[in-house]
Scaffold this motif. Structure first.
Motif, PDB file in Angstrom:
ATOM      1  N   GLY A 166       0.816  -1.202   0.000  1.00  0.00           N
ATOM      2  CA  GLY A 166       0.000   0.000   0.000  1.00  0.00           C
ATOM      3  C   GLY A 166       0.853   1.256   0.000  1.00  0.00           C
ATOM      4  O   GLY A 166       2.080   1.218  -0.133  1.00  0.00           O
ATOM      5  N   TRP A 167       0.183   2.385   0.185  1.00  0.00           N
ATOM      6  CA  TRP A 167       0.876   3.677   0.134  1.00  0.00           C
ATOM      7  C   TRP A 167       1.953   3.843   1.200  1.00  0.00           C
ATOM      8  O   TRP A 167       3.024   4.397   0.928  1.00  0.00           O
ATOM      9  N   PRO A 168       1.754   3.372   2.448  1.00  0.00           N
ATOM     10  CA  PRO A 168       2.798   3.561   3.473  1.00  0.00           C
ATOM     11  C   PRO A 168       4.144   2.957   3.084  1.00  0.00           C
ATOM     12  O   PRO A 168       5.199   3.482   3.464  1.00  0.00           O
ATOM     13  N   GLY A 169       4.147   1.854   2.359  1.00  0.00           N
ATOM     14  CA  GLY A 169       5.401   1.220   1.980  1.00  0.00           C
ATOM     15  C   GLY A 169       5.994   1.744   0.681  1.00  0.00           C
ATOM     16  O   GLY A 169       7.098   1.358   0.290  1.00  0.00           O
ATOM     17  N   PHE A 170       5.271   2.639   0.031  1.00  0.00           N
ATOM     18  CA  PHE A 170       5.665   3.147  -1.283  1.00  0.00           C
ATOM     19  C   PHE A 170       6.625   4.327  -1.103  1.00  0.00           C
ATOM     20  O   PHE A 170       6.241   5.485  -1.125  1.00  0.00           O
ATOM     21  N   THR A 171       7.900   4.015  -0.895  1.00  0.00           N
ATOM     22  CA  THR A 171       8.913   5.046  -0.691  1.00  0.00           C
ATOM     23  C   THR A 171       9.989   4.918  -1.766  1.00  0.00           C
ATOM     24  O   THR A 171      10.192   3.831  -2.330  1.00  0.00           O
ATOM     25  N   PRO A 172      10.693   6.016  -2.072  1.00  0.00           N
ATOM     26  CA  PRO A 172      11.781   5.929  -3.059  1.00  0.00           C
ATOM     27  C   PRO A 172      12.815   4.866  -2.691  1.00  0.00           C
ATOM     28  O   PRO A 172      13.315   4.148  -3.556  1.00  0.00           O
ATOM     29  N   GLU A 173      13.135   4.772  -1.408  1.00  0.00           N
ATOM     30  CA  GLU A 173      14.112   3.787  -0.963  1.00  0.00           C
ATOM     31  C   GLU A 173      13.638   2.363  -1.263  1.00  0.00           C
ATOM     32  O   GLU A 173      14.401   1.539  -1.793  1.00  0.00           O
ATOM     33  N   ALA A 174      12.377   2.077  -0.929  1.00  0.00           N
ATOM     34  CA  ALA A 174      11.846   0.733  -1.136  1.00  0.00           C
ATOM     35  C   ALA A 174      11.756   0.402  -2.619  1.00  0.00           C
ATOM     36  O   ALA A 174      12.074  -0.715  -3.050  1.00  0.00           O
ATOM     37  N   VAL A 175      11.319   1.372  -3.403  1.00  0.00           N
ATOM     38  CA  VAL A 175      11.186   1.150  -4.853  1.00  0.00           C
ATOM     39  C   VAL A 175      12.553   0.885  -5.477  1.00  0.00           C
ATOM     40  O   VAL A 175      12.719  -0.033  -6.284  1.00  0.00           O
ATOM     41  N   ALA A 176      13.535   1.691  -5.092  1.00  0.00           N
ATOM     42  CA  ALA A 176      14.887   1.517  -5.632  1.00  0.00           C
ATOM     43  C   ALA A 176      15.441   0.143  -5.262  1.00  0.00           C
ATOM     44  O   ALA A 176      16.074  -0.525  -6.083  1.00  0.00           O
ATOM     45  N   GLN A 177      15.197  -0.274  -4.027  1.00  0.00           N
ATOM     46  CA  GLN A 177      15.707  -1.574  -3.580  1.00  0.00           C
ATOM     47  C   GLN A 177      15.087  -2.706  -4.385  1.00  0.00           C
ATOM     48  O   GLN A 177      15.793  -3.619  -4.835  1.00  0.00           O
ATOM     49  N   VAL A 178      13.774  -2.672  -4.562  1.00  0.00           N
ATOM     50  CA  VAL A 178      13.096  -3.730  -5.314  1.00  0.00           C
ATOM     51  C   VAL A 178      13.538  -3.723  -6.773  1.00  0.00           C
ATOM     52  O   VAL A 178      13.689  -4.776  -7.403  1.00  0.00           O
ATOM     53  N   ALA A 179      13.770  -2.529  -7.327  1.00  0.00           N
ATOM     54  CA  ALA A 179      14.196  -2.414  -8.719  1.00  0.00           C
ATOM     55  C   ALA A 179      15.667  -2.759  -8.908  1.00  0.00           C
ATOM     56  O   ALA A 179      16.129  -2.911 -10.044  1.00  0.00           O
ATOM     57  N   GLY A 180      16.408  -2.847  -7.806  1.00  0.00           N
ATOM     58  CA  GLY A 180      17.819  -3.186  -7.891  1.00  0.00           C
ATOM     59  C   GLY A 180      18.710  -2.050  -8.342  1.00  0.00           C
ATOM     60  O   GLY A 180      19.734  -2.275  -8.990  1.00  0.00           O
ATOM     61  N   VAL A 181      18.319  -0.812  -7.982  1.00  0.00           N
ATOM     62  CA  VAL A 181      19.131   0.355  -8.336  1.00  0.00           C
ATOM     63  C   VAL A 181      19.391   1.171  -7.071  1.00  0.00           C
ATOM     64  O   VAL A 181      18.803   0.927  -6.019  1.00  0.00           O
ATOM     65  N   SER A 182      20.262   2.152  -7.186  1.00  0.00           N
ATOM     66  CA  SER A 182      20.585   2.985  -6.027  1.00  0.00           C
ATOM     67  C   SER A 182      19.477   3.987  -5.744  1.00  0.00           C
ATOM     68  O   SER A 182      18.661   4.308  -6.612  1.00  0.00           O
ATOM     69  N   TYR A 183      19.484   4.491  -4.516  1.00  0.00           N
ATOM     70  CA  TYR A 183      18.498   5.505  -4.107  1.00  0.00           C
ATOM     71  C   TYR A 183      18.574   6.727  -5.017  1.00  0.00           C
ATOM     72  O   TYR A 183      17.560   7.278  -5.440  1.00  0.00           O
ATOM     73  N   GLY A 184      19.796   7.140  -5.336  1.00  0.00           N
ATOM     74  CA  GLY A 184      19.970   8.310  -6.188  1.00  0.00           C
ATOM     75  C   GLY A 184      19.444   8.097  -7.594  1.00  0.00           C
ATOM     76  O   GLY A 184      18.982   9.044  -8.244  1.00  0.00           O
ATOM     77  N   THR A 185      19.494   6.844  -8.065  1.00  0.00           N
ATOM     78  CA  THR A 185      19.000   6.554  -9.407  1.00  0.00           C
ATOM     79  C   THR A 185      17.503   6.833  -9.512  1.00  0.00           C
ATOM     80  O   THR A 185      17.011   7.250 -10.558  1.00  0.00           O
ATOM     81  N   PHE A 186      16.799   6.610  -8.410  1.00  0.00           N
ATOM     82  CA  PHE A 186      15.360   6.893  -8.414  1.00  0.00           C
ATOM     83  C   PHE A 186      15.110   8.329  -8.869  1.00  0.00           C
ATOM     84  O   PHE A 186      14.247   8.592  -9.714  1.00  0.00           O
ATOM     85  N   TYR A 187      15.883   9.261  -8.315  1.00  0.00           N
ATOM     86  CA  TYR A 187      15.670  10.683  -8.620  1.00  0.00           C
ATOM     87  C   TYR A 187      16.228  11.094  -9.979  1.00  0.00           C
ATOM     88  O   TYR A 187      16.022  12.222 -10.420  1.00  0.00           O
TER      89      TYR A 187
END
Length: 231
Positions: free
Chosen positions: A41-62
């Motif tokens: 859900g929305w509470p778990g939808f964070t840039p950090e979590a998305v980047a981790q699941v996608a296998g990229v760095s936090y900075g790559t998200f941005y």
């Protein structure tokens, strides 16, 4: 309610990638975002979590998204496109209006089942986010316009009640199908697909007076025992 969060941006807003690798990375973030929304859900939808699941760095998200709200918009576009495409009746389906109606309802309910979690989260957020609200309206308009045109063609062919306003009818009947899908998927009402599709299609056909539908010409028992007024 969706609240805007995320680190302050110190560089220009991201643009759509022009390389194959960039497009693949961006798509991977969208897929990861959808996965998290559906699981947490929305509470778990964070840039950090998305980047981790996608296998990229936090900075790559941005590099690809301004914020998690920006990603949410992209996830919704992806889900909406998939949902609309999968709900289309195949061109080789028979021209019989009722058969096409049944197939349309079956495909819509299956598409809704796959998209429901994301769509419901977005609809809740749309209360406070004008951008999301506009996207929800645009998605609904795809279905309303398609149904409106279908009803109008049936009326012009003498196969449906010409006294009904096509757009309002499309909105009302489309809302019925969507809400039933919600009740079955989210509230776990115990009906199988065939029974639901059959009833929704018969109700839809009866509402527009569709010629050739299974319940066309139905009347109450002339002796009164089947009359709605009996109660």
């Amino acid at each position: 309610m969706i609240v805007r969060m995320g680190r302050p941006r110190t560089k220009s807003a991201p643009k759509l990638p022009t390389t194959t690798r960039g497009r693949r990375t961006r798509e991977g973030l969208i897929v990861a975002g959808r996965e998290i929304l559906e699981r947490q859900g929305w509470p778990g939808f964070t840039p950090e979590a998305v980047a981790q699941v996608a296998g990229v760095s936090y900075g790559t998200f941005y590099t690809y998204f301004e914020s998690k709200e920006d990603l949410l918009h992209s996830v919704l576009r992806s889900v909406a496109g998939e949902m609309f495409t999968s709900s289309l009746v195949p061109p080789d389906t028979t021209d019989d209006p009722y058969t096409r109606l049944v197939e349309s309802n079956r495909r819509y309910l299956r598409a809704w089942d796959r998209a429901a979690k994301v769509v419901r989260i977005v609809e809740q957020g749309a209360v406070a986010d004008e951008g999301l609200r506009q996207m929800v309206l645009e998605i609904r308009e795809l279905y309303v316009s398609r149904s409106t045109e279908g009803i109008r063609r049936l009326q012009e062919a003498g196969l449906a009640n010409p006294g009904l306003e096509p757009r309002l009818t499309a909105i009302a009947l489309g809302s019925m199908v969507e809400q039933v899908g919600h009740v079955i998927d989210t509230l776990a009402e115990a009906y199988d697909e065939d029974a639901v599709v059959d009833h929704l299609s018969r109700l839809w056909a009866a509402a527009i007076g569709l010629r050739g539908a299974p319940d066309e010409g139905w009347t109450a028992d002339p002796r009164g025992s089947g009359s709605a007024a009996a109660g």
